[in-house]
Each structure stands twice: as C-alpha cells, then as structure tokens.
Scaffold this active site. Sequence first.
Site, PDB file in Angstrom:
ATOM      1  N   CYS A  51       0.856  -1.195   0.000  1.00 49.16           N
ATOM      2  CA  CYS A  51       0.000   0.000   0.000  1.00 49.16           C
ATOM      3  C   CYS A  51       0.889   1.242   0.000  1.00 49.16           C
ATOM      4  O   CYS A  51       1.950   1.239   0.614  1.00 49.16           O
ATOM      5  CB  CYS A  51      -0.907   0.031   1.227  1.00 49.16           C
ATOM      6  SG  CYS A  51      -2.116  -1.287   1.228  1.00 49.16           S
ATOM      7  N   THR A  52       0.410   2.297  -0.664  1.00 47.20           N
ATOM      8  CA  THR A  52       1.200   3.519  -0.701  1.00 47.20           C
ATOM      9  C   THR A  52       1.165   4.247   0.645  1.00 47.20           C
ATOM     10  O   THR A  52       2.038   5.015   0.965  1.00 47.20           O
ATOM     11  CB  THR A  52       0.715   4.468  -1.813  1.00 47.20           C
ATOM     12  OG1 THR A  52      -0.705   4.470  -1.800  1.00 47.20           O
ATOM     13  CG2 THR A  52       1.185   4.010  -3.164  1.00 47.20           C
TER      14      THR A  52
END
Lengths: 139, 404
Positions: A51-52
């Site tokens: 996930c960013t």
Amino acid sequence: MSIKDIELNLIEDFELFDDWMDKYNYIIGMGKELDGIEEDEKIQDNLVSGCTSQVWLVPQLIDDRLYFKADSDALIPKGIAAMLVKLYSGNPPQEILDHKPEFIKKIGLEQHLSPNRANGLASMINKMKSYAEYYSKIK
Amino acid sequence: MDITGIRKDFPELEQKVHNHKLIYFDNAATSLKPFPVIEAIEEYYSKYNSNVHRAGHKISSLATIAYENARKKVAKFINAESNDEIIFTRGTTESINFLTDILQDSILNNGDEVVLTVMEHHSNIVPWVELRNTLGIDLKIIDINDKGELDIDDFGKWFSEKTKVLSITHSSNVLGTINPLKKIIKEAKKRGVVTIVDGAQGIVHSKVDVQDIDCDFYCFSGHKIYGAMGIGVLYGKRALLEVLPPYQQGGGMIEKVSFDNVVYSSVPYKFEAGTPNVGGAIALRTAIDYIESTGLEQIIEYEKELLDYATQKLLDIEHLTIYGTAVNKDPIISFGIAGIHHYDLSTLLDGFGIAMRSGHHCAQPLMNRLEIDGTSRISFSFYNTFEEIDYFTDKIKIVKKMLI
C-alpha cells in the site's frame, strides 16, 4: 446478510453517485466511521504490504467466524478498508475464501485508482483471504 | 514569454484527465515534451536510424554526425571545456552509479570518507551506502537548517583529512533549495576532494557552467529538461576521465582486442560501451535547442514568478506548512496540511485533473530529518500558468473540507 448481498448493497450505494468526488466522499465517510485499531496493534505483522500509505488489518476468529478490524493513516485507504471489513467481517473463513469480489470493477474504483493504489487494494483483499485460508485450515 | 504559444508546443497539455483539463505540476519528476523533441525522435527512427561510429555507409554517417553534434550541444550548454568531457548515460542515476563504480579502488579505498548531504535523492545515497558496505568507506552527512539550507559557515565540519569525495545535489527535489555550489566546491578543492554534482533538478532551473562551478563531475537526465527518457549525461573533467578505468566493457569502447589483451579507446568512447541511445541523444539536442530558443533566462525568471505566486497563495491556506523556505529556491514546493494525509490530498486533487506528487520523493533520510513521513509536492515548468495555480489552490480548499 450474505457476502454477496452486502456486495450488491455496496454496488447499489455507489450507483447513486454520478460524480467521482461524491464516490470519494462516500469512501471517506466510511473511513471516518470505521473504528480504528489500538496503537499497540499497529505493528509490522498487521501491516498490509504494497500500500502507498500504511494500512493495518487485524483478524480475530470468534465462534468459527472471522472478524476483521482495519486502520490506515490516510482516509481514502481507510475507507476502502472499511468497505472490505463491511463485506467480509463476521463470516465463516471458507465463505470469505470462496467469494470473488466484483464490486471494485462494478463501482469503477479500479479505473480511478492508480496502479499503485489498485495494488494496495488487491493486497488488502489478498491479506484478508490469506487469513481466511489460515483459519479455515486450523478449524 | 508567450505562454499561450508555448503551451501549444506541449501536446500532453491538450488532454483532459477525469474530465478536467490537465494541470501538470509534477515537473520535478519529469517534464512534458514539446513537439520538436517528439518529431526529432520520429525523424531519427524513420529516416536515419543506424548504428554509430562503426559502419561506413551513408545513414550510419548521418547518425554518427547527429550523435556527435548532440555531444557538442550538451558540452556547449553546460560550458564544458571540450566535447570529450560529455559521456552519454541512461540518466542521473546511471551517471552516479557509474562514478561509484569507477572511483572505487582508483580514488576511493577502505577507510576513506565521502561527504553527502541530508537532502540527497536516493540515487545519490544508495550507491554510496552500497560502497560503504562493500568497500568500507565512511559517509559523512551534512545537515540543513530550518529553512532547508546547508550550513556553510564552518567547512571544518564538512571535510576531514580522510575525505576523498563530495557528492552533492545542485538543488533539492523536495525542498527546492539551490545549494551554493561554487562556494562549497571551492572549499572541497582546497582539500583535494573530488567533487560530484547531482544536477537532476539543477540543470532544469539554472544556467549551468561546469567550468565556473569547477566541479569534477556533473550528472543530469535528459527527461527532466524536455528530452526523452533513457538518456542522461555524465560530465567529467578530462584529466580525471583520462586516468579512470572504464565503467562497462564491450563493443564501441576499444582500440584493439585479442584474447590476451584489450586496448581501450580514448575518452569519451572508452566510457560508452555498447550501442548508445542515439535517438535519445538527438532528442536531447533538440530539447536544448528548444530551451535556448525560448530563452533560459526568461524561463528561470518566469518560473521564479510562479514559485513566489504559489508560495503566497499556499501560505494563505490555514494549517498549511511549506517544507523548504530557502532564499535561493527552484520552483518546487513541498507542503503538508495538518490532519490531512498527503496521499488523500493528491488522490482527490487527481480527481480534479491535477498531477502532483505525494510521498517521500525518494528522499527518505530527508523525511526522517524533517520528522515527517512524506509531503505533497508541486513543481513548475515554464508552460504552467498563474491561472493553474489559482485553480489548484481553489481545489485544495474543497479537498481540505472533504478530508477534515
């Protein structure tokens, strides 16, 4: 309600919105409403990789049903996690495992997310499914 | 400057993103490309694509002449003393890896010290960390003040007797700070330190004169100055290039080969093994032509006006902090809004057609120094407008309401 019914409800909710900003508002609203997790649960093991932003997922098996709690330091991922929690939490592991999510495509989320974000979403689902697989085996 | 006319040269600006006009504020990551650059690539591949330096036929000659003219153009653009001091690479990252590779054992040995700054991009950190692990060099990291400027009052803190190399960015891709290179390099030179400049951002917004700066090496990428991706430059002082070993071995870099012995070509060819990116070099030349015909001084001046205007408009927004308030600054603004995650901000602004950047910007050590996990960043080019900044700040206000 079955996972399928919850998913249909989610898709219907999104059909009310024409504008993507309204859809985001809805996702953000879900993020704001989601009970987060405790600070001491924000550990590496609970982190969803890929996930960013940081997304945590905490599973718990109660009476053969798998419950999820989720959190994120950003609101949009938290809202997306909230949708997934709504969809899967409280179901038998095997049912979670058997379900093929269609709402992402149906609500148009996939085409609106950047490839990085879409990966993050896929990672969340994969992590939930891998917990479901684990708990379906130790049953 | 005729901004309306200039904008017509950049076809990507014509498009709509999520049904909104594209606002491209991610120029520090890569610039958009003007028609002449796109046409130069098309022309090369449709008319005179062939391998350089080897064949005697007509189109190979055309390609060789064009490739070498590109080298000349770059040399002139950064005022190198000779064309031979220009080596074509894949980009800044390769140029720096190139140097960490060839400097080891020749200039750098176990126990030597390399000076970096806390504002470096990962591409000027990771190769050195690797070298520390494999060669056993020490890294000395220079800190910044609250404005995001390097402390240049006491160079005794920068260099020691062990210092052999200084590798420093011309300007920060996060803070925008333009470093006083001349002053710093003068001090390094006094101590016999080899100097490397990461010019990935610096080349875009400054008039670079490598003889005036007096650095030993200057690295930059073509794609940030309106050229294509996959072409970059390593400038090196001839005297050093002559004595340094080649980076890669292969075709195109030799005088003579037998299984017993290899004689390398002269500079710069001994550093360009394999078929080079000829089309990329030609397009870079065209990009430099484009910059020069637009006027670099006018570009710098206009971009500064955009920076000042946007800074003022952003400071009017409540709970907004700008990271990097150096006096000399590139048109790059990193900021954060209290209570809002930078990823949420850029995701929602993307919905309004705004292309910007959120995250650590390949500068995690700097994020740690600032004690944040990321920023939102906008960066301007001369095709951006004041109206775009107005649109951007209006949308920030809307998005802020959604997220708080």
